[in-house]
Write a protein that holds these residues in place. Structure first.
Motif, PDB file in Angstrom:
ATOM      1  N   ASN A   1      -4.949 -66.416 -61.886  1.00 16.89           N
ATOM      2  CA  ASN A   1      -6.029 -65.380 -61.867  1.00 16.89           C
ATOM      3  C   ASN A   1      -6.912 -65.103 -63.238  1.00 16.89           C
ATOM      4  O   ASN A   1      -7.892 -65.094 -63.312  1.00 16.89           O
ATOM      5  CB  ASN A   1      -5.902 -64.665 -60.833  1.00 16.89           C
ATOM      6  CG  ASN A   1      -5.762 -65.007 -59.039  1.00 16.89           C
ATOM      7  OD1 ASN A   1      -5.407 -66.270 -58.904  1.00 16.89           O
ATOM      8  ND2 ASN A   1      -6.400 -64.420 -58.288  1.00 16.89           N
ATOM      9  N   LEU A   2      -5.648 -64.422 -63.772  1.00 12.96           N
ATOM     10  CA  LEU A   2      -6.110 -63.786 -64.902  1.00 12.96           C
ATOM     11  C   LEU A   2      -5.328 -63.764 -66.215  1.00 12.96           C
ATOM     12  O   LEU A   2      -4.051 -64.337 -65.771  1.00 12.96           O
ATOM     13  CB  LEU A   2      -6.308 -62.106 -64.687  1.00 12.96           C
ATOM     14  CG  LEU A   2      -7.094 -61.664 -63.619  1.00 12.96           C
ATOM     15  CD1 LEU A   2      -6.591 -59.905 -63.309  1.00 12.96           C
ATOM     16  CD2 LEU A   2      -8.651 -61.751 -63.833  1.00 12.96           C
ATOM     17  N   ILE A   3      -5.544 -63.774 -67.197  1.00 14.42           N
ATOM     18  CA  ILE A   3      -4.648 -63.849 -68.265  1.00 14.42           C
ATOM     19  C   ILE A   3      -3.591 -62.563 -68.216  1.00 14.42           C
ATOM     20  O   ILE A   3      -2.335 -62.910 -68.258  1.00 14.42           O
ATOM     21  CB  ILE A   3      -5.448 -63.480 -69.949  1.00 14.42           C
ATOM     22  CG1 ILE A   3      -6.095 -64.766 -70.103  1.00 14.42           C
ATOM     23  CG2 ILE A   3      -4.284 -63.746 -70.856  1.00 14.42           C
ATOM     24  CD1 ILE A   3      -7.181 -64.661 -71.218  1.00 14.42           C
ATOM     25  N   PHE A   4      -4.061 -61.504 -67.685  1.00 14.62           N
ATOM     26  CA  PHE A   4      -2.979 -60.399 -67.608  1.00 14.62           C
ATOM     27  C   PHE A   4      -3.756 -59.346 -66.487  1.00 14.62           C
ATOM     28  O   PHE A   4      -4.942 -59.534 -66.647  1.00 14.62           O
ATOM     29  CB  PHE A   4      -2.292 -59.788 -68.675  1.00 14.62           C
ATOM     30  CG  PHE A   4      -3.181 -58.962 -69.318  1.00 14.62           C
ATOM     31  CD1 PHE A   4      -3.505 -57.605 -69.129  1.00 14.62           C
ATOM     32  CD2 PHE A   4      -3.727 -59.332 -70.603  1.00 14.62           C
ATOM     33  CE1 PHE A   4      -4.409 -56.944 -69.961  1.00 14.62           C
ATOM     34  CE2 PHE A   4      -4.448 -58.480 -71.254  1.00 14.62           C
ATOM     35  CZ  PHE A   4      -4.894 -57.343 -70.995  1.00 14.62           C
ATOM     36  N   PRO A   5      -3.056 -59.058 -65.426  1.00 14.52           N
ATOM     37  CA  PRO A   5      -1.938 -58.785 -65.187  1.00 14.52           C
ATOM     38  C   PRO A   5      -1.344 -60.232 -64.669  1.00 14.52           C
ATOM     39  O   PRO A   5      -2.509 -60.872 -64.266  1.00 14.52           O
ATOM     40  CB  PRO A   5      -1.617 -58.065 -64.033  1.00 14.52           C
ATOM     41  CG  PRO A   5      -2.917 -57.150 -64.106  1.00 14.52           C
ATOM     42  CD  PRO A   5      -4.041 -57.721 -64.615  1.00 14.52           C
ATOM     43  N   SER A   6      -0.298 -60.627 -64.439  1.00 10.42           N
ATOM     44  CA  SER A   6       0.485 -61.926 -64.188  1.00 10.42           C
ATOM     45  C   SER A   6      -0.125 -62.073 -62.534  1.00 10.42           C
ATOM     46  O   SER A   6      -0.349 -61.109 -61.901  1.00 10.42           O
ATOM     47  CB  SER A   6       1.911 -62.006 -64.237  1.00 10.42           C
ATOM     48  OG  SER A   6       2.408 -61.100 -63.336  1.00 10.42           O
ATOM     49  N   SER A   7      -0.087 -63.379 -62.267  1.00  8.82           N
ATOM     50  CA  SER A   7      -0.524 -63.903 -60.847  1.00  8.82           C
ATOM     51  C   SER A   7       0.625 -63.063 -60.106  1.00  8.82           C
ATOM     52  O   SER A   7       0.337 -62.722 -58.878  1.00  8.82           O
ATOM     53  CB  SER A   7      -0.560 -65.123 -60.680  1.00  8.82           C
ATOM     54  OG  SER A   7      -1.595 -65.685 -61.510  1.00  8.82           O
ATOM     55  N   ALA A   8       1.934 -63.129 -60.572  1.00  9.58           N
ATOM     56  CA  ALA A   8       3.061 -62.403 -59.659  1.00  9.58           C
ATOM     57  C   ALA A   8       2.824 -60.983 -59.407  1.00  9.58           C
ATOM     58  O   ALA A   8       3.100 -60.633 -58.343  1.00  9.58           O
ATOM     59  CB  ALA A   8       4.336 -62.557 -60.343  1.00  9.58           C
ATOM     60  N   CYS A   9       2.355 -60.082 -60.280  1.00  6.72           N
ATOM     61  CA  CYS A   9       1.913 -58.704 -60.277  1.00  6.72           C
ATOM     62  C   CYS A   9       1.063 -58.510 -59.408  1.00  6.72           C
ATOM     63  O   CYS A   9       0.884 -57.641 -58.306  1.00  6.72           O
ATOM     64  CB  CYS A   9       1.775 -58.094 -61.330  1.00  6.72           C
ATOM     65  SG  CYS A   9       3.126 -57.933 -62.590  1.00  6.72           S
ATOM     66  N   LEU A  10      -0.137 -59.442 -59.258  1.00  9.74           N
ATOM     67  CA  LEU A  10      -1.247 -59.435 -58.512  1.00  9.74           C
ATOM     68  C   LEU A  10      -0.883 -59.754 -56.916  1.00  9.74           C
ATOM     69  O   LEU A  10      -1.234 -58.937 -56.216  1.00  9.74           O
ATOM     70  CB  LEU A  10      -2.383 -60.490 -58.761  1.00  9.74           C
ATOM     71  CG  LEU A  10      -3.040 -60.063 -60.313  1.00  9.74           C
ATOM     72  CD1 LEU A  10      -3.902 -61.129 -60.577  1.00  9.74           C
ATOM     73  CD2 LEU A  10      -3.761 -58.650 -60.364  1.00  9.74           C
ATOM     74  N   MET A  11      -0.068 -60.689 -56.778  1.00  6.76           N
ATOM     75  CA  MET A  11       0.598 -61.031 -55.576  1.00  6.76           C
ATOM     76  C   MET A  11       1.399 -60.105 -54.917  1.00  6.76           C
ATOM     77  O   MET A  11       1.257 -59.698 -54.016  1.00  6.76           O
ATOM     78  CB  MET A  11       1.236 -62.475 -55.396  1.00  6.76           C
ATOM     79  CG  MET A  11       1.453 -62.857 -54.078  1.00  6.76           C
ATOM     80  SD  MET A  11       2.415 -64.396 -54.220  1.00  6.76           S
ATOM     81  CE  MET A  11       3.960 -63.808 -54.621  1.00  6.76           C
ATOM     82  N   GLN A  12       2.114 -59.610 -55.774  1.00  8.89           N
ATOM     83  CA  GLN A  12       3.198 -58.417 -55.373  1.00  8.89           C
ATOM     84  C   GLN A  12       2.310 -57.402 -54.483  1.00  8.89           C
ATOM     85  O   GLN A  12       2.665 -56.748 -53.780  1.00  8.89           O
ATOM     86  CB  GLN A  12       3.763 -57.831 -56.738  1.00  8.89           C
ATOM     87  CG  GLN A  12       4.844 -56.893 -56.452  1.00  8.89           C
ATOM     88  CD  GLN A  12       5.508 -56.191 -57.668  1.00  8.89           C
ATOM     89  OE1 GLN A  12       4.436 -55.989 -58.741  1.00  8.89           O
ATOM     90  NE2 GLN A  12       6.690 -55.987 -57.793  1.00  8.89           N
ATOM     91  N   ALA A  13       1.116 -56.882 -55.375  1.00 12.59           N
ATOM     92  CA  ALA A  13       0.463 -55.797 -54.834  1.00 12.59           C
ATOM     93  C   ALA A  13      -0.069 -56.254 -53.350  1.00 12.59           C
ATOM     94  O   ALA A  13      -0.125 -55.311 -52.475  1.00 12.59           O
ATOM     95  CB  ALA A  13      -0.576 -55.549 -55.700  1.00 12.59           C
ATOM     96  N   GLU A  14      -0.750 -57.564 -53.196  1.00 16.92           N
ATOM     97  CA  GLU A  14      -1.373 -57.934 -51.935  1.00 16.92           C
ATOM     98  C   GLU A  14      -0.143 -57.813 -50.858  1.00 16.92           C
ATOM     99  O   GLU A  14      -0.527 -57.712 -49.698  1.00 16.92           O
ATOM    100  CB  GLU A  14      -1.897 -59.207 -52.324  1.00 16.92           C
ATOM    101  CG  GLU A  14      -3.111 -59.125 -53.133  1.00 16.92           C
ATOM    102  CD  GLU A  14      -4.136 -60.381 -53.109  1.00 16.92           C
ATOM    103  OE1 GLU A  14      -3.867 -61.163 -52.128  1.00 16.92           O
ATOM    104  OE2 GLU A  14      -4.682 -60.484 -54.010  1.00 16.92           O
ATOM    105  N   LEU A  15       1.064 -58.094 -51.309  1.00 20.31           N
ATOM    106  CA  LEU A  15       2.290 -58.259 -50.364  1.00 20.31           C
ATOM    107  C   LEU A  15       2.563 -56.937 -49.945  1.00 20.31           C
ATOM    108  O   LEU A  15       3.772 -56.848 -49.121  1.00 20.31           O
ATOM    109  CB  LEU A  15       3.285 -59.130 -50.802  1.00 20.31           C
ATOM    110  CG  LEU A  15       3.003 -60.641 -50.722  1.00 20.31           C
ATOM    111  CD1 LEU A  15       4.073 -61.454 -51.510  1.00 20.31           C
ATOM    112  CD2 LEU A  15       2.696 -61.101 -49.662  1.00 20.31           C
ATOM    113  N   GLY A  16       2.413 -55.873 -50.549  1.00 18.13           N
ATOM    114  CA  GLY A  16       2.735 -54.402 -50.386  1.00 18.13           C
ATOM    115  C   GLY A  16       4.206 -54.390 -50.784  1.00 18.13           C
ATOM    116  O   GLY A  16       5.010 -53.440 -50.441  1.00 18.13           O
ATOM    117  N   ILE A  17       4.586 -54.994 -51.891  1.00 22.82           N
ATOM    118  CA  ILE A  17       5.732 -54.861 -52.555  1.00 22.82           C
ATOM    119  C   ILE A  17       5.705 -53.953 -53.973  1.00 22.82           C
ATOM    120  O   ILE A  17       4.789 -54.424 -54.620  1.00 22.82           O
ATOM    121  CB  ILE A  17       6.360 -56.146 -52.977  1.00 22.82           C
ATOM    122  CG1 ILE A  17       6.433 -57.087 -51.587  1.00 22.82           C
ATOM    123  CG2 ILE A  17       7.821 -56.210 -53.618  1.00 22.82           C
ATOM    124  CD1 ILE A  17       7.197 -58.532 -51.933  1.00 22.82           C
TER     125      ILE A  17
END
Length: 326
Positions: free
Chosen positions: A88-104
């Motif tokens: 999605n973005l150069i940073f933050p990583s997609s893993a971090c963005l998804m982590q937030a959306e999953l509530g982790i």
């Protein structure tokens, strides 16, 4: 002597954009035809991300389905590895963005970019975390929106790619799971399959940087892929003391039906034991192997206890395999 720990696939999931684009629709945009595309690639259609559909949103939806299948709550996830070449973005990583959306929150979360081999690289990394004891429940995702970097006027590439995501939940297990992973790369071949524009190279401040696109020398990529995957099959079987006839299912990267058929022939495996989704999805890069795996599991084809070989080849070049007891 300490007990051996495996990474067992506890659940799978996938997600596809709503819009489906057929070969006939593409033939209205560039000089091609359904017959031309299908004969050379095996592709009949592909999913194309629309407004609001992103690499992260597709990855999130696939992850939620994998977590539901595994019976895992967000708080149990202690590692996230996200394979993608279209973040999605150069940073933050997609893993971090998804982590937030999953509530982790709190666990390691990072991206792995190995082009079409991204999921195979990502699951290999997660496997190492679990084997070492640094993680017990890992979420591994492969997700792409490649159609956003496709040159729709280039008929040699625009017909090949689609968008989509797949995910698995890995859990530590003392009985069975991933038996071995094998990863390789050769950066000297980069210009046979690459994107020429980045942040530190190719980008021209103040100028139109629409040069973000997929460039590929298709016939050369085909030859390198077949040779690399042939060698990879031998390496994987030898490392595990197995014969090619021991493999129950081949789940390959879905780039081209001819490459898939060549790998199956190397294994002396009938196509009935090969999972093929390229006709419906096109090449979804790091999303293709987990998408195919999820379809194989949910259709009832792949059963618990069966021996499954995952393999992929992508830009870089990168290539790799995962042998697992499902």
């Amino acid at each position: 002597m300490s007990e051996r720990i495996y990474s067992r696939i506890a659940g799978t999931g996938s997600a596809l954009p709503a819009r489906v684009v057929s070969n006939d629709e593409l033939a209205q945009r560039v000089e091609t035809s359904d017959e031309w595309i299908a004969t050379r690639t095996g592709i009949r259609q592909r999913h194309v991300a629309g407004e609001g559909e992103t690499t992260v949103s597709l990855g999130r939806d696939a992850a939620l389905r994998a977590m539901e299948a595994a019976g895992v709550e967000p708080g149990e996830i202690d590692l996230i590895v996200f394979g993608t070449t279209t973040p999605n973005l150069i940073f933050p990583s997609s893993a971090c963005l998804m982590q937030a959306e999953l509530g982790i929150a709190g666990c390691p979360a990072f991206d792995v970019n190995a082009a079409c081999c991204g999921f195979v690289y990502a699951i290999s990394v997660a496997d190492k975390f679990i084997r070492s004891g640094d993680a017990k429940t890992a979420l591994v995702v492969g997700s792409e929106t490649l159609t956003r970097m496709v040159d729709w006027s280039d008929r040699s590439t625009c017909v090949l790619f689609g968008d989509g995501a797949g995910a698995v939940v890995l859990k530590a297990d003392s009985a069975t799971g991933i038996l071995s992973t094998h990863l390789h790369a050769d950066g000297a071949k980069k210009e046979l399959l690459w994107n020429p524009v980045g942040v530190s190279e190719g980008f021209k401040p103040g100028e139109d940087n629409a040069g973000v696109r997929v460039l590929m020398t298709g016939n050369e990529v085909f030859k390198h892929a077949v040779r690399a995957l042939d060698s990879l099959v031998d390496e994987t079987l030898e490392a595990n003391g197995l014969d090619r006839h021991d493999i129950d299912w081949l789940i390959p990267h879905q780039a081209n039906l001819r490459i898939i058929e060549a790998t199956a022939k190397r294994l002396d495996m009938p196509m009935e034991r090969v999972i093929v989704t390229v006709d419906k999805h096109g090449n979804t890069s790091s999303g293709s192997v987990p998408l195919a795996l999820d379809e194989a599991v949910r259709s009832g084809k792949v059963q618990r206890g069966q021996l499954v070989l995952l393999e992929a080849f992508g830009g870089g070049f990168t290539w790799g395999s995962v042998l697992l007891r499902y």
